[in-house]
Design an enzyme around this catalytic site. Sequence first.
Site, PDB file in Angstrom:
ATOM      1  N   ARG A   1       0.773  -1.286  -0.554  1.00  0.00           N
ATOM      2  CA  ARG A   1      -0.049  -0.016  -0.177  1.00  0.00           C
ATOM      3  C   ARG A   1       0.944   1.541  -0.079  1.00  0.00           C
ATOM      4  O   ARG A   1       0.694   2.228  -0.268  1.00  0.00           O
ATOM      5  CB  ARG A   1      -1.062   0.131   0.965  1.00  0.00           C
ATOM      6  CG  ARG A   1      -2.457  -0.569   0.700  1.00  0.00           C
ATOM      7  CD  ARG A   1      -2.832  -0.892   2.003  1.00  0.00           C
ATOM      8  NE  ARG A   1      -2.508  -1.184   3.267  1.00  0.00           N
ATOM      9  CZ  ARG A   1      -2.857  -1.203   4.639  1.00  0.00           C
ATOM     10  NH1 ARG A   1      -4.134  -0.835   4.750  1.00  0.00           N
ATOM     11  NH2 ARG A   1      -2.332  -1.511   5.442  1.00  0.00           N
TER      12      ARG A   1
ATOM     13  N   LYS B   1       2.024 -18.559   7.389  1.00  0.00           N
ATOM     14  CA  LYS B   1       1.343 -19.062   7.605  1.00  0.00           C
ATOM     15  C   LYS B   1       1.119 -17.468   9.689  1.00  0.00           C
ATOM     16  O   LYS B   1       1.619 -16.692   9.012  1.00  0.00           O
ATOM     17  CB  LYS B   1       1.803 -19.906   9.544  1.00  0.00           C
ATOM     18  CG  LYS B   1       3.606 -19.677   9.921  1.00  0.00           C
ATOM     19  CD  LYS B   1       3.999 -20.102  11.004  1.00  0.00           C
ATOM     20  CE  LYS B   1       3.560 -19.698  12.136  1.00  0.00           C
ATOM     21  NZ  LYS B   1       3.959 -18.996  13.000  1.00  0.00           N
TER      22      LYS B   1
ATOM     23  N   LYS C   1      14.498 -26.337   7.882  1.00  0.00           N
ATOM     24  CA  LYS C   1      15.582 -25.589   8.801  1.00  0.00           C
ATOM     25  C   LYS C   1      16.357 -27.120   7.921  1.00  0.00           C
ATOM     26  O   LYS C   1      15.715 -28.202   7.902  1.00  0.00           O
ATOM     27  CB  LYS C   1      15.243 -25.908   9.846  1.00  0.00           C
ATOM     28  CG  LYS C   1      14.683 -23.796  10.473  1.00  0.00           C
ATOM     29  CD  LYS C   1      14.514 -24.317  11.501  1.00  0.00           C
ATOM     30  CE  LYS C   1      13.684 -23.047  11.833  1.00  0.00           C
ATOM     31  NZ  LYS C   1      14.549 -22.065  12.738  1.00  0.00           N
TER      32      LYS C   1
ATOM     33  N   HIS D   1       4.831 -25.522  13.906  1.00  0.00           N
ATOM     34  CA  HIS D   1       6.299 -25.913  14.208  1.00  0.00           C
ATOM     35  C   HIS D   1       6.266 -27.121  14.621  1.00  0.00           C
ATOM     36  O   HIS D   1       6.861 -27.925  14.180  1.00  0.00           O
ATOM     37  CB  HIS D   1       7.278 -24.357  14.903  1.00  0.00           C
ATOM     38  CG  HIS D   1       6.911 -23.339  13.970  1.00  0.00           C
ATOM     39  ND1 HIS D   1       6.668 -23.304  12.288  1.00  0.00           N
ATOM     40  CD2 HIS D   1       7.253 -21.878  14.143  1.00  0.00           C
ATOM     41  CE1 HIS D   1       6.941 -21.661  11.924  1.00  0.00           C
ATOM     42  NE2 HIS D   1       7.166 -21.083  13.196  1.00  0.00           N
TER      43      HIS D   1
ATOM     44  N   LYS E   1       8.292 -17.548  24.315  1.00  0.00           N
ATOM     45  CA  LYS E   1       9.034 -16.188  24.123  1.00  0.00           C
ATOM     46  C   LYS E   1       9.396 -16.103  25.728  1.00  0.00           C
ATOM     47  O   LYS E   1       9.296 -15.791  26.714  1.00  0.00           O
ATOM     48  CB  LYS E   1       8.422 -15.036  23.897  1.00  0.00           C
ATOM     49  CG  LYS E   1       7.670 -15.777  22.875  1.00  0.00           C
ATOM     50  CD  LYS E   1       7.719 -14.263  21.366  1.00  0.00           C
ATOM     51  CE  LYS E   1       6.664 -14.547  20.447  1.00  0.00           C
ATOM     52  NZ  LYS E   1       7.871 -15.543  19.536  1.00  0.00           N
TER      53      LYS E   1
END
Length: 489
Positions: free
Chosen positions: A54, A151, A185, A243, A343
């Site tokens: 945009r 995803k 990976k 994952h 995290k």
Amino acid sequence: MYTKTQMPEAAMPLDMIIFGGAGDLAVRKLLPALYMAHLHGNLPPATRIIGVGRHAYSRDAYVDFLTQHSRPFIQATNFEPEAWTRFLQMLDYVEMDATDADGYRRLAGQSRAGVERAFYLATSPALFMTICDNLAACGMVDANSRVVLEKPLGHDLASAREINLAVGRHFAESQIYRIDHYLGKETVQNLMVLRFGNGILEPLWRAPTIQSVQITVAETVGVGSRAGFYDGTGALRDMVQNHLLQLLCIIAMEPPVSLDPDAVRDEKLKVLRSLRRMGLGDIARDTVRGQYTMGAVDGEAVKPYLEEPGVPPGSNTETFVALRTYVDTWRWANVPFFLRSGKRMQKRLSQIVIDFANPPFSIFPDAPRTRANRLVIRLQPEESIQLQIMAKQPGSGMTMLPVNLNLDLQSAFSQRRAEAYERLLIDVVRGRLTHFMRRDELEAAWSWADPILNGWRELREKPLPYTAGSWGPDASAALLGREQMSWTE
Ligand code: BG6
């Protein structure tokens, strides 16, 4: 070394069209990966890369923007000025809103006739249907087109089905590349070789020889500037549903008959369908949700999740999940699979730990009570495989201690390891689907995750606080502790 092109001469020219072309993913991952693919001669001749977004960039401004923002994500040792200059010549930019039909007509005008087109949708999944409908309406989709879907593909089973249906109206399943970058990976692809390229493991690879499996994907990063996306998503949808389940599939699947995309995906699908569905009681007992509070990571003080920019006050989103699940098949009967991801954890660590049964009877009176044999497959940050075995400590007694047979894959192979996105983008260009998720796989993964998400809503429990820089809430350790086990860190 810059080799220009190694693709077969007959390869059709390619237009790679990236929606979200100036977004975070494109800038940090996709463009650097495409540069690397170009550097190593893995893009077809006459490739063009069209960023769509945009923002009102001219072509030159887009090139400047990428030079400033994408180039830093290319390692200095991989940077070759001549290759970079040629790469920039491939770029173009179309300013448009994904909901505006006029924009698609302009895009169609920019794309060449008689080329292969790969549409990379690095946008919110809410736009996937509109984008596909519009691309088809302006005649850009044909037998030589493919679409890459980033995803998260939906936020539950119903929305994932809706997207799959809408995309499937215009693209055949063989033209759809659902990305889970973990499948790109090197280390994850190596898991297939470990399991199916070796004969010694297979006879042991089942219950009751294997007693439990742990899969950990721990990150030290917080949500950073991604709260807008993350707060509505949480760790189960962001990491576990995709994952971690993909890692679980590779560990648990039966040997596929070949490396054919469907042969591999059929086996993964069987695993996903065999995952035990959790009821409310299981959810309360076997899942742990956490949210990080203030703490320190790598010696630096970090904010609590609730103070990250863009996180709504009092958010209940989990930044950590640990859970126990089962794969209900003959091979895995009653073997617990412990999954955890979070995290702001103490270390960046992705690993799979396979615990083997102890000898049925011990003739050593002083045998330690720990597990004798354990296979630790480390995926990140370094790549290694360790087999823990018991050995006798030198001396007059019979003291036993665990020692490791250690395979350091980093030093075993000196070759460059391509980043996941580079490898997967090359697969898209070459039409190789093995490392992408099929529609039924994705839906089976959601069928398992949905009851957990609904159960959490019903139970209305707040995520448990954990200090940033720790290994998550105490309840995570207790999940294994009650079975006299512990996480391997
Ligand atoms: C992404 C998640 O899919 O994977 C992120 O959306 C996460 O939240 C990332 O940080 C982790 O990937 P990697 O390759 O750094 O382990």
